[in-house]
Design a protein around this motif. Sequence first.
Motif, PDB file in Angstrom:
ATOM      1  N   SER A  87       0.837  -1.201   0.000  1.00 41.48           N
ATOM      2  CA  SER A  87       0.000   0.000   0.000  1.00 41.48           C
ATOM      3  C   SER A  87       0.872   1.251   0.000  1.00 41.48           C
ATOM      4  N   GLN A  88       0.484   2.225  -0.803  1.00 43.47           N
ATOM      5  CA  GLN A  88       1.224   3.481  -0.861  1.00 43.47           C
ATOM      6  C   GLN A  88       0.945   4.366   0.348  1.00 43.47           C
ATOM      7  N   ASN A  89      -0.238   4.237   0.927  1.00 41.68           N
ATOM      8  CA  ASN A  89      -0.589   5.011   2.122  1.00 41.68           C
ATOM      9  C   ASN A  89      -1.581   4.191   2.934  1.00 41.68           C
ATOM     10  N   TYR A  90      -1.822   4.648   4.145  1.00 39.93           N
ATOM     11  CA  TYR A  90      -2.698   3.889   5.033  1.00 39.93           C
ATOM     12  C   TYR A  90      -4.148   3.920   4.551  1.00 39.93           C
ATOM     13  N   GLY A  91      -4.555   5.019   3.906  1.00 42.70           N
ATOM     14  CA  GLY A  91      -5.908   5.087   3.373  1.00 42.70           C
ATOM     15  C   GLY A  91      -6.162   4.001   2.351  1.00 42.70           C
ATOM     16  N   GLN A  92      -5.172   3.705   1.531  1.00 45.78           N
ATOM     17  CA  GLN A  92      -5.315   2.641   0.549  1.00 45.78           C
ATOM     18  C   GLN A  92      -5.405   1.277   1.229  1.00 45.78           C
ATOM     19  N   PHE A  93      -4.646   1.115   2.306  1.00 45.43           N
ATOM     20  CA  PHE A  93      -4.702  -0.131   3.058  1.00 45.43           C
ATOM     21  C   PHE A  93      -6.033  -0.273   3.790  1.00 45.43           C
ATOM     22  N   LEU A  94      -6.548   0.830   4.304  1.00 42.58           N
ATOM     23  CA  LEU A  94      -7.721   0.803   5.163  1.00 42.58           C
ATOM     24  C   LEU A  94      -9.022   0.598   4.391  1.00 42.58           C
ATOM     25  N   GLY A  95      -9.044   0.969   3.109  1.00 40.81           N
ATOM     26  CA  GLY A  95     -10.293   0.955   2.348  1.00 40.81           C
ATOM     27  C   GLY A  95     -10.992  -0.392   2.363  1.00 40.81           C
TER      28      GLY A  95
END
Length: 300
Positions: A87-95
């Motif tokens: 994941s490039q950022n946590y938002g991408q991981f969290l989705g």
Amino acid sequence: MSQTVTPPPSNLDNAPLKPAGGAAAIAPQQSGLSEFVQETSALTKRLFIQLQRRPSTLIAGLIQPIMWLILFGALFQNVPPGLFGDSQNYGQFLGAGIMVFTAFGGALNAGLPVMFDREFGFLNRLLVAPLASRFSIVLASAIFIATLSLLQTAAIIIMCAVLGAGIPGIAGLLLVTGIVLTLVLGVTALSLALAFALPGHIELIAVIFVTNLPLLFASTALAPLSFMPRWLQVVASLNPLSYAIEPIRYVYLHSDWALSSLVMQTPFADISMGAALLVLIGFDAIALLGIRSLLSRNFA
């Protein structure tokens, strides 16, 4: 005086009535199926009418996951790249985690309308009504919850795209939809079973509160398995939510996904995309078989 002459009975009048081919045998089946569809449609429409009268339920269901995405994404936005896998950022991981947990929470609440119908006496009226099948009550609740879950999933996908998480292709979106519906089906069945097994809505709400957050934190929704202690890795590997989250997360991060793609490494084994889907299907089968006998006893 005039007399009334009665004509002699013809052979046709005395002939026994015979079904025309197999039409008489097929007609009751078709009639029963159409009645079942009509009953299910009417009961589903009733739930949507209730939602129309209380739109705050839908509005809150759409706003809450978006707030989770924004707030949690901002909270961990400064983590080093690569800390959460590809994941490039946590938002991408969290989705993916928010998507699955939102669908899970909605399905877990599916038994509340049935429980309130029990307490207010409306369910008793349905059970004594000449229904083609009382399982239309269950199917109507499943259709209603599945529709709400798809609306919430669509809102989360759009917000993830706005926050820079990207969007999968058509095949990826279809897979995400199938995973969400599969999870919703199994959890809805368990929630309806609780609605018939528990004595009242207080007990049902207590079960929802007790199981909601623990299942969230004991899954890969907020952190990967590698971040967890050994015992929590084992628990998360037994959690059906993890088997819904990881395939969706993999689809977001890899455009060349396949059923043989490795999506999760558990303490027991390496889980592929196809294996994760089989686990979800098995979870549904167990839930549906378990609820069948319970519903049959209560409907009787």
